[in-house]
Each structure stands twice: as structure tokens, then as C-alpha cells.
Design an enzyme around this catalytic site. Structure first.
Site, PDB file in Angstrom:
ATOM      1  N   CYS A   1       0.868  -1.120  -0.298  1.00  0.00           N
ATOM      2  CA  CYS A   1      -0.154   0.284  -0.075  1.00  0.00           C
ATOM      3  C   CYS A   1       0.882   0.875  -0.166  1.00  0.00           C
ATOM      4  O   CYS A   1       0.202   2.168   0.015  1.00  0.00           O
ATOM      5  CB  CYS A   1      -0.742   0.317   1.472  1.00  0.00           C
ATOM      6  SG  CYS A   1      -1.565  -1.424   0.751  1.00  0.00           S
TER       7      CYS A   1
ATOM      8  N   HIS B   1      -3.875   6.640   2.312  1.00  0.00           N
ATOM      9  CA  HIS B   1      -4.149   5.588   1.504  1.00  0.00           C
ATOM     10  C   HIS B   1      -5.816   5.266   1.933  1.00  0.00           C
ATOM     11  O   HIS B   1      -5.746   5.671   2.939  1.00  0.00           O
ATOM     12  CB  HIS B   1      -3.058   4.755   1.798  1.00  0.00           C
ATOM     13  CG  HIS B   1      -3.609   3.043   1.955  1.00  0.00           C
ATOM     14  ND1 HIS B   1      -4.029   2.681   0.517  1.00  0.00           N
ATOM     15  CD2 HIS B   1      -3.381   1.860   2.932  1.00  0.00           C
ATOM     16  CE1 HIS B   1      -4.173   1.422   0.817  1.00  0.00           C
ATOM     17  NE2 HIS B   1      -3.802   1.251   2.072  1.00  0.00           N
TER      18      HIS B   1
ATOM     19  N   ASN C   1     -10.503  -0.256  -0.168  1.00  0.00           N
ATOM     20  CA  ASN C   1      -9.691  -0.369  -0.348  1.00  0.00           C
ATOM     21  C   ASN C   1      -8.772  -1.172  -1.278  1.00  0.00           C
ATOM     22  O   ASN C   1      -8.514  -2.274  -1.091  1.00  0.00           O
ATOM     23  CB  ASN C   1      -8.465  -1.169   1.426  1.00  0.00           C
ATOM     24  CG  ASN C   1      -6.916  -0.762   1.528  1.00  0.00           C
ATOM     25  OD1 ASN C   1      -6.246  -1.232   0.481  1.00  0.00           O
ATOM     26  ND2 ASN C   1      -6.640  -1.459   2.438  1.00  0.00           N
TER      27      ASN C   1
HETATM   28  O1  UT7 Z   1      -4.192  -1.379   3.791  1.00  0.00           O
HETATM   29  C1  UT7 Z   1      -3.160  -2.259   4.314  1.00  0.00           C
HETATM   30  C2  UT7 Z   1      -3.819  -1.323   5.483  1.00  0.00           C
HETATM   31  N1  UT7 Z   1      -4.715  -1.964   6.507  1.00  0.00           N
HETATM   32  C3  UT7 Z   1      -5.414  -1.118   7.423  1.00  0.00           C
HETATM   33  O2  UT7 Z   1      -4.670  -0.517   7.408  1.00  0.00           O
HETATM   34  C4  UT7 Z   1      -6.300  -2.075   8.176  1.00  0.00           C
HETATM   35  C5  UT7 Z   1      -6.342  -2.001   9.552  1.00  0.00           C
HETATM   36  N2  UT7 Z   1      -7.175  -2.488  10.095  1.00  0.00           N
HETATM   37  C6  UT7 Z   1      -8.568  -2.237   9.951  1.00  0.00           C
HETATM   38  O3  UT7 Z   1      -8.825  -1.325   8.884  1.00  0.00           O
HETATM   39  C7  UT7 Z   1      -9.167  -2.726  10.934  1.00  0.00           C
HETATM   40  O4  UT7 Z   1      -8.695  -3.833  12.259  1.00  0.00           O
HETATM   41  C8  UT7 Z   1     -10.828  -3.712  10.619  1.00  0.00           C
HETATM   42  C9  UT7 Z   1     -11.726  -3.152  10.216  1.00  0.00           C
HETATM   43  C10 UT7 Z   1     -10.088  -4.489   9.676  1.00  0.00           C
HETATM   44  C11 UT7 Z   1     -11.450  -4.652  11.617  1.00  0.00           C
HETATM   45  O5  UT7 Z   1     -11.961  -3.313  12.119  1.00  0.00           O
HETATM   46  P1  UT7 Z   1     -11.870  -3.678  13.983  1.00  0.00           P
HETATM   47  O6  UT7 Z   1     -12.586  -2.359  14.193  1.00  0.00           O
HETATM   48  O7  UT7 Z   1     -10.370  -3.934  14.012  1.00  0.00           O
HETATM   49  O8  UT7 Z   1     -12.245  -5.671  14.431  1.00  0.00           O
HETATM   50  P2  UT7 Z   1     -11.452  -6.456  15.613  1.00  0.00           P
HETATM   51  O9  UT7 Z   1     -11.089  -6.902  14.491  1.00  0.00           O
HETATM   52  O10 UT7 Z   1     -10.795  -5.395  16.757  1.00  0.00           O
HETATM   53  O11 UT7 Z   1     -13.286  -7.028  15.626  1.00  0.00           O
HETATM   54  C12 UT7 Z   1     -14.148  -5.959  16.325  1.00  0.00           C
HETATM   55  C13 UT7 Z   1     -15.385  -7.020  16.085  1.00  0.00           C
HETATM   56  C14 UT7 Z   1     -15.068  -8.242  17.040  1.00  0.00           C
HETATM   57  O12 UT7 Z   1     -15.907  -8.869  17.714  1.00  0.00           O
HETATM   58  P3  UT7 Z   1     -16.288  -9.425  19.632  1.00  0.00           P
HETATM   59  O13 UT7 Z   1     -14.793  -9.924  19.830  1.00  0.00           O
HETATM   60  O14 UT7 Z   1     -15.859  -7.229  19.641  1.00  0.00           O
HETATM   61  O15 UT7 Z   1     -16.931  -9.625  20.402  1.00  0.00           O
HETATM   62  C15 UT7 Z   1     -14.807  -9.405  16.257  1.00  0.00           C
HETATM   63  O16 UT7 Z   1     -15.232 -10.692  15.954  1.00  0.00           O
HETATM   64  O17 UT7 Z   1     -16.232  -7.824  15.174  1.00  0.00           O
HETATM   65  C16 UT7 Z   1     -16.132  -8.731  14.526  1.00  0.00           C
HETATM   66  N3  UT7 Z   1     -15.440  -8.799  13.723  1.00  0.00           N
HETATM   67  C17 UT7 Z   1     -16.850  -8.949  13.010  1.00  0.00           C
HETATM   68  N4  UT7 Z   1     -18.067  -8.413  13.144  1.00  0.00           N
HETATM   69  C18 UT7 Z   1     -18.681  -8.006  12.350  1.00  0.00           C
HETATM   70  C19 UT7 Z   1     -14.163  -8.934  12.671  1.00  0.00           C
HETATM   71  N5  UT7 Z   1     -14.573  -9.369  11.667  1.00  0.00           N
HETATM   72  C20 UT7 Z   1     -16.045  -9.213  11.476  1.00  0.00           C
HETATM   73  C21 UT7 Z   1     -16.578  -8.603  10.390  1.00  0.00           C
HETATM   74  N6  UT7 Z   1     -18.574  -8.554  10.494  1.00  0.00           N
HETATM   75  N7  UT7 Z   1     -16.881  -8.920   9.147  1.00  0.00           N
END
Ligand code: UT7
Length: 334
Positions: free
Chosen positions: A123, A259, A290
Site C-alpha cells: 500500500c 491511502h 481498499n
Molecule cells: O491497506 C493495508 C493496511 N490495512 C489496514 O490499514 C487495515 C487496518 N485495520 C482495520 O481497518 C480494522 O482492524 C478492520 C476494519 C480490519 C477491523 O476492524 P476492528 O474494529 O479492528 O475489528 P476487530 O478485528 O477488533 O473486531 C471487533 C469485533 C470482534 O468481535 P468481538 O470479539 O468484539 O465480539 C470481531 O469478531 O468485530 C468482530 N468482527 C466482525 N463483525 C462483523 C470481525 N470481523 C467482522 C466482520 N463483521 N466482518
């Protein structure tokens, strides 16, 4: 007798002369993504800002998209393809190790014979390319450079992978960089942290795959929270350094084109940098998802075509991702 080697006559300054972008026609909204993962539109919009993304057709390649974006940029710059002195193509999803995508794009846009190579900085790749192209032109080793970011991320994840399937899209963007009478590309602030390869990448290797073809298919992996935390802390510092290095202040910017990783990352950077209201902030992720190395030139093309910031205005661009690698500079908009 001392013999001195002849060197090219350097150019004092460079600028982005034109930008072009290509996005595939197929629009995939969150409801369609959620047919394959346990998620919902509200969660995806709240956590990432994404409402829809573009998916390339099965037979539409990284090369096809790169060529389309490149042709637009070349045409808008008003130059002949044979005048391009170097072509740099940033991609982490081109599925061949060699020959490079860049040499084939050069051939397909009618510039057979020019120096062309790929950049592997995920990226951050587009901003790496802008920095390198600018320095090559300033050295006098090329008059014009074509820098492309092109990705088909949909080849590298399964549509039932809940951790990333909602995040990524496909597309390409390109710029022509050339000499300028006034400074149009500020110093590149760039770097990497190779201790964090576990945070984001594509694995296992093709060699591992040969040992167990069915189970060792190379796929995108991401520790979302690790990348998120790194982006909102470290990238705020890098962005500030790029603004300082350009000798301007954030209130002199016309656009902020980060980005397009996640709208919440963009929000955090806007807050940390104290970017004022009058600065246009790119939110192209809402409709493009993205697109890794392609996201900045696609977003820049939109800023220019929609007139969200003036031609000749100042934009801060910053790319960051797998590596973990990053690069940022202040540029004059074409
Ligand atoms: O371009 C390359 C660089 N990449 C990035 O910059 C990506 C950076 N990271 C992110 O953008 C975020 O971490 C994500 C958008 C990928 C994920 O968001 P998050 O707020 O970090 O979610 P998380 O992984 O902390 O998960 C939070 C909750 C969890 O549930 P509990 O444990 O709180 O009950 C996950 O199981 O959300 C749940 N979860 C989902 N729920 C619905 C994880 N994925 C999903 C999903 N739909 N797809």
C-alpha cells in the site's frame, strides 16, 4: 590525467503533470459481501466506512487495469509514450514474480524499450514510486516518469474470509511526473519496519505451495488491529514530517489524500494533524474499498475530476501497509 565522467544535466524541480484512474465496472455492495460472511452493512460502514467496492472481472488482470489507467494519464499529460524515461509499477497482487508487470505495460501502451520495473511496497508502493520517479527526473536520468498503482486484490482472499473480505477492491491509478519550473513534489519521508512482517502480507510462498498445493495456497493475511494501531500512531508522525519537510503548514494544504485503508484511520490522522475544515479529505474508500497501491492515485484522480481541490493546489499524500512500509510527500495537484 584525470578523466571526468559525463553526467546528465539535472532538473531543479518536478511535479505531477497528470493523473488517470480505472475502476472495474462491477459494483459490489456490503449486502452482497455479507452473503458469504457473518457480518452486516452497519458493521462494515461503522468499522471501515466502506459502502461498496469494485471487483475486476475474472478475465480482467492487473495488467489490463494498469494499462487503462496509464493510457489516460499519458493522454492527459499530452506526451508521446516514447517520451517516458522510466515506468514504475507498484503492486502486491501481480501474480508473476518475473518478468515484471511494468515491462508489459510499457509494451502495451506503445513504449517498448523504456526502462520499466515493479515496486514491491504494497500500500506504500505508489508513494515510493512518486519519490523515486521525482528523484530520477531531478537527476536528469529521465524527462518523464509514469508511476502506476494497480491491484487485483480479489485474487488473493476468499470471499468467506470474514477478517478481510469486506475491506478490499480492485483498480488502478497512474500519474505522469515531469520537470517543473517550480517545486511540485516535496521531500519523501519514507521507511519500513521489517520486524512486523507478521502483521500483513501474502503467504505461504509458491515453494511451500508446491509441497502441499491444496492447503498451501498463497493468500492475504492481516492482523487488522496491529496495522490499525501502527497507522494511527506512527503514520500521524510521518505525515507531519512530510508537511514540515515541504516547508509548509497543514492549513496551507488544499487536500489530504491518504491511502484509503479505513475511514477511521483517516479520521484519526485528520485529528492528530489538526487538518482544518477547508482542506478536502479523500474518502474514496466509501465507494472503492481498499485498493492498496492503487488507492491514492484513484482518489487523486477523483479529487481532480470533481474539482474538490484546485489544480496547482497542495496535497499531502501518504501510503502505508505491508512491510510495514510507508512513504509520504506534499505534492502539487495536476
Ligand atoms: O491497506 C493495508 C493496511 N490495512 C489496514 O490499514 C487495515 C487496518 N485495520 C482495520 O481497518 C480494522 O482492524 C478492520 C476494519 C480490519 C477491523 O476492524 P476492528 O474494529 O479492528 O475489528 P476487530 O478485528 O477488533 O473486531 C471487533 C469485533 C470482534 O468481535 P468481538 O470479539 O468484539 O465480539 C470481531 O469478531 O468485530 C468482530 N468482527 C466482525 N463483525 C462483523 C470481525 N470481523 C467482522 C466482520 N463483521 N466482518
Amino acid at each position: 590525467m584525470t578523466v571526468s565522467i559525463k553526467v546528465p544535466t539535472p532538473n531543479a524541480f518536478t511535479r505531477i503533470l497528470s493523473v488517470g484512474a480505472y475502476s472495474p465496472s462491477r459494483i459490489v455492495d456490503n449486502d452482497e459481501v455479507c452473503l458469504k460472511i457473518d457480518s452486516n452493512n452497519e458493521w462494515i460502514v461503522e468499522r471501515s466506512g466502506i459502502q461498496e467496492r469494485r471487483y475486476a472481472a475474472e478475465d480482467e488482470s492487473v495488467l489490463d487495469m494498469a494499462v487503462k489507467a496509464a493510457k489516460i494519464a499519458v493522454e492527459r499529460a499530452g506526451i508521446d509514450p516514447s517520451e517516458i524515461g522510466v515506468l514504475l509499477l507498484a503492486s502486491c497482487t501481480y501474480p508473476y514474480l518475473t518478468p515484471s508487470a511494468a515491462v508489459q505495460v510499457a509494451a502495451q501502451i506503445g513504449a517498448v524499450g523504456i526502462p520499466a520495473t515493479d515496486i514491491s511496497s504494497a500500500c506504500a508502493g505508489f508513494c515510493y514510486g512518486v519519490g523515486m520517479a521525482s528523484d530520477i527526473i531531478r537527476s536528469g536520468n529521465a524527462k518523464y516518469a509514469l508511476v502506476i498503482g494497480a491491484e487485483k486484490l480479489t485474487d488473493w482472499f476468499l470471499d468467506d474470509d470474514r477478517s478481510i473480505a469486506f475491506l478490499f477492491g480492485d483498480g488502478a491509478g497512474a500519474v505522469i511526473i515531469g520537470p517543473s519550473d517550480t517545486p511540485g513534489i516535496g521531500p519523501t519521508v519514507w521507511g519500513s519496519d521489517g520486524t512486523q512482517t507478521a502483521a500483513l502480507g501474502i503467504a505461504p510462498s509458491f515453494i511451500e505451495q508446491r509441497k502441499d498445493p491444496a492447503n498451501n495456497v498463497p493468500m492475504l493475511y492481516m492482523q487488522g488491529q496491529t496495522v490499525f494501531r501502527w497507522a494511527i500512531t506512527e503514520m500521524a508522525r510521518v505525515a507531519k514530517e512530510a508537511v514540515d519537510a515541504a516547508g509548509i503548514t497543514v492549513d496551507q494544504l488544499d487536500a489530504f489524500i491518504p491511502h484509503q485503508a479505513n475511514n477511521r484511520i483517516t479520521d484519526a490522522l485528520v485529528r492528530s494533524l489538526k487538518i482544518p475544515e477547508h482542506v478536502h479529505v479523500s474518502r474514496d474508500i466509501v465507494t472503492s474499498g481498499n485498493t492498496s497501491a492503487a488507492s491514492i492515485p484513484i482518489a487523486m484522480s477523483r479529487v481532480v475530476s470533481e474539482g474538490s481541490a484546485p489544480s496547482g493546489g497542495l496535497a499531502l499524500i501518504i501510503g502505508f501497509g505491508a512491510g510495514l512500509a510507508y512513504a509520504a510527500q506534499v505534492v502539487t495537484l495536476p
